[in-house]
Write an enzyme that holds these catalytic residues in place. Structure first.
Site, PDB file in Angstrom:
ATOM      1  N   ASP A  44      -1.673 -24.550  -3.772  1.00  0.00           N
ATOM      2  CA  ASP A  44      -0.360 -24.016  -4.154  1.00  0.00           C
ATOM      3  C   ASP A  44      -0.288 -22.497  -4.015  1.00  0.00           C
ATOM      4  O   ASP A  44      -1.297 -21.804  -3.896  1.00  0.00           O
ATOM      5  CB  ASP A  44      -0.066 -24.364  -5.619  1.00  0.00           C
ATOM      6  N   ASP A  45       0.934 -22.011  -4.099  1.00  0.00           N
ATOM      7  CA  ASP A  45       1.280 -20.596  -4.317  1.00  0.00           C
ATOM      8  C   ASP A  45       1.162 -19.693  -3.089  1.00  0.00           C
ATOM      9  O   ASP A  45       1.413 -18.502  -3.195  1.00  0.00           O
ATOM     10  CB  ASP A  45       0.468 -19.973  -5.465  1.00  0.00           C
ATOM     11  N   HIS A  97       7.120 -25.521  -2.692  1.00  0.00           N
ATOM     12  CA  HIS A  97       6.765 -25.156  -4.073  1.00  0.00           C
ATOM     13  C   HIS A  97       7.855 -24.226  -4.634  1.00  0.00           C
ATOM     14  O   HIS A  97       7.583 -23.438  -5.514  1.00  0.00           O
ATOM     15  CB  HIS A  97       5.394 -24.486  -4.072  1.00  0.00           C
ATOM     16  N   HIS A 101       8.819 -19.577  -6.976  1.00  0.00           N
ATOM     17  CA  HIS A 101       7.957 -20.117  -8.041  1.00  0.00           C
ATOM     18  C   HIS A 101       8.675 -20.170  -9.390  1.00  0.00           C
ATOM     19  O   HIS A 101       8.098 -19.906 -10.457  1.00  0.00           O
ATOM     20  CB  HIS A 101       6.650 -19.318  -8.166  1.00  0.00           C
ATOM     21  N   TYR A 138       4.464 -25.036 -12.089  1.00  0.00           N
ATOM     22  CA  TYR A 138       3.911 -25.365 -13.418  1.00  0.00           C
ATOM     23  C   TYR A 138       3.898 -26.879 -13.669  1.00  0.00           C
ATOM     24  O   TYR A 138       3.647 -27.311 -14.796  1.00  0.00           O
ATOM     25  CB  TYR A 138       4.688 -24.650 -14.542  1.00  0.00           C
ATOM     26  N   HIS A 194      -5.452 -23.590  -5.713  1.00  0.00           N
ATOM     27  CA  HIS A 194      -4.529 -22.507  -5.355  1.00  0.00           C
ATOM     28  C   HIS A 194      -5.108 -21.708  -4.207  1.00  0.00           C
ATOM     29  O   HIS A 194      -6.250 -21.256  -4.281  1.00  0.00           O
ATOM     30  CB  HIS A 194      -4.255 -21.625  -6.578  1.00  0.00           C
TER      31      HIS A 194
HETATM   32 ZN   LIG Z   1       2.319 -22.659  -8.441  1.00  0.00          ZN
END
Ligand SMILES: [Zn+2]
Length: 249
Positions: A44-45, A97, A101, A138, A194
């Site tokens: 992610d991210d 995603h 965020h 989250y 991540h």
């Molecule tokens: Zn995230």
């Protein structure tokens, strides 16, 4: 060795069973894989500086990753067009995603639309595809988020193993989480990592792959493959990188 427990609901239909096609159903929430022996390593991210490293490590392992990416989070997506084209060309799955965020349960309907549409447009600009999988930041969702996902022909993807790399776990703790997690699963793993965590890339990832392979997990697949769902709502020609694109639009 890996227990050969198969989710009985899916055993009878085997791999021919498709949970969600390009025509739906959508708005569902998946928090575990259904294909026996599969591991979906998700990151992610990003996109961020280690994106291509992760792609190459997963490719060298004979597997595919899934990247749940933002438009503007640790970096601007348009600064990572080449990295995204690299991972996409290697067969890794690119998923949403949200744009910035945002916690989708804490925004109004109009902001939720922007958060979904803006990252979709960026991914389509760069790669020619629109993602059918969305991981809410989250892991936070409610009925309104599910309805928005459905309206955009998407399903929500959570996880059943958290490497802890976004919550302060050291590399050794993350390795321990994989060590313990592999034995507690019932035949598959949907792992949260991540791509912004350097030690995830430099220390944990290869360890986890080797560890899980030695234990009997053989299929390192995308989330779409581990769920028997479509990765994209539409697939068009890949975009030509345009380095004048930016995130302030
Ligand atoms: Zn995230």
């Amino acid at each position: 060795m890996l227990a050969t427990v198969v989710l009985s609901a899916f055993a009878a239909v085997g791999s021919a069973f498709v949970l969600s096609t390009r025509d739906g159903p959508f708005g569902m929430v998946f928090d575990h894989c259904v294909v026996d022996g599969s591991v979906a390593m998700t990151f992610d991210d990003g996109p961020y500086n280690y994106h291509e490293n992760i792609s190459d490590i997963m490719t060298a392992a004979g597997g595919h990753a899934t990247f749940f990416i933002n438009g503007q989070n640790w970096g601007c997506i348009y600064d990572y067009q080449d990295a995204l084209k690299h991972s996409f060309a290697q067969g890794h799955q690119i998923a949403s995603h949200t744009w910035s965020h945002a916690d989708l349960t804490a925004v109004d309907a109009s902001t939720m639309e922007t958060e979904i549409n803006k990252i979709d447009a960026a991914i389509e600009n760069i790669l020619g595809v629109v993602p059918a999988c969305l991981r809410p930041p989250y892991g936070s969702y409610n009925d309104a988020v599910k309805a928005a996902a459905a309206a955009h022909s998407k399903n929500l993807i959570i996880w059943d193993l958290d490497s802890g790399d976004s919550t302060g776990s050291s590399a050794s703790v993350s390795k321990e989480i994989y060590d313990k997690g592999k034995a507690s699963r019932t035949g598959n793993i949907l792992a949260l990592n991540h791509e912004t965590s350097k030690t995830t890339v430099t220390e944990v990832l290869q360890y986890a792959i080797d560890d899980l392979k030695a234990y009997g997990y053989t299929k390192f697949v995308t989330v779409a493959e581990c769920l028997n769902i479509e990765p994209y709502t539409s697939v068009g020609p890949a975009g030509t990188p345009n380095y004048s694109w930016h995130c302030d639009w």
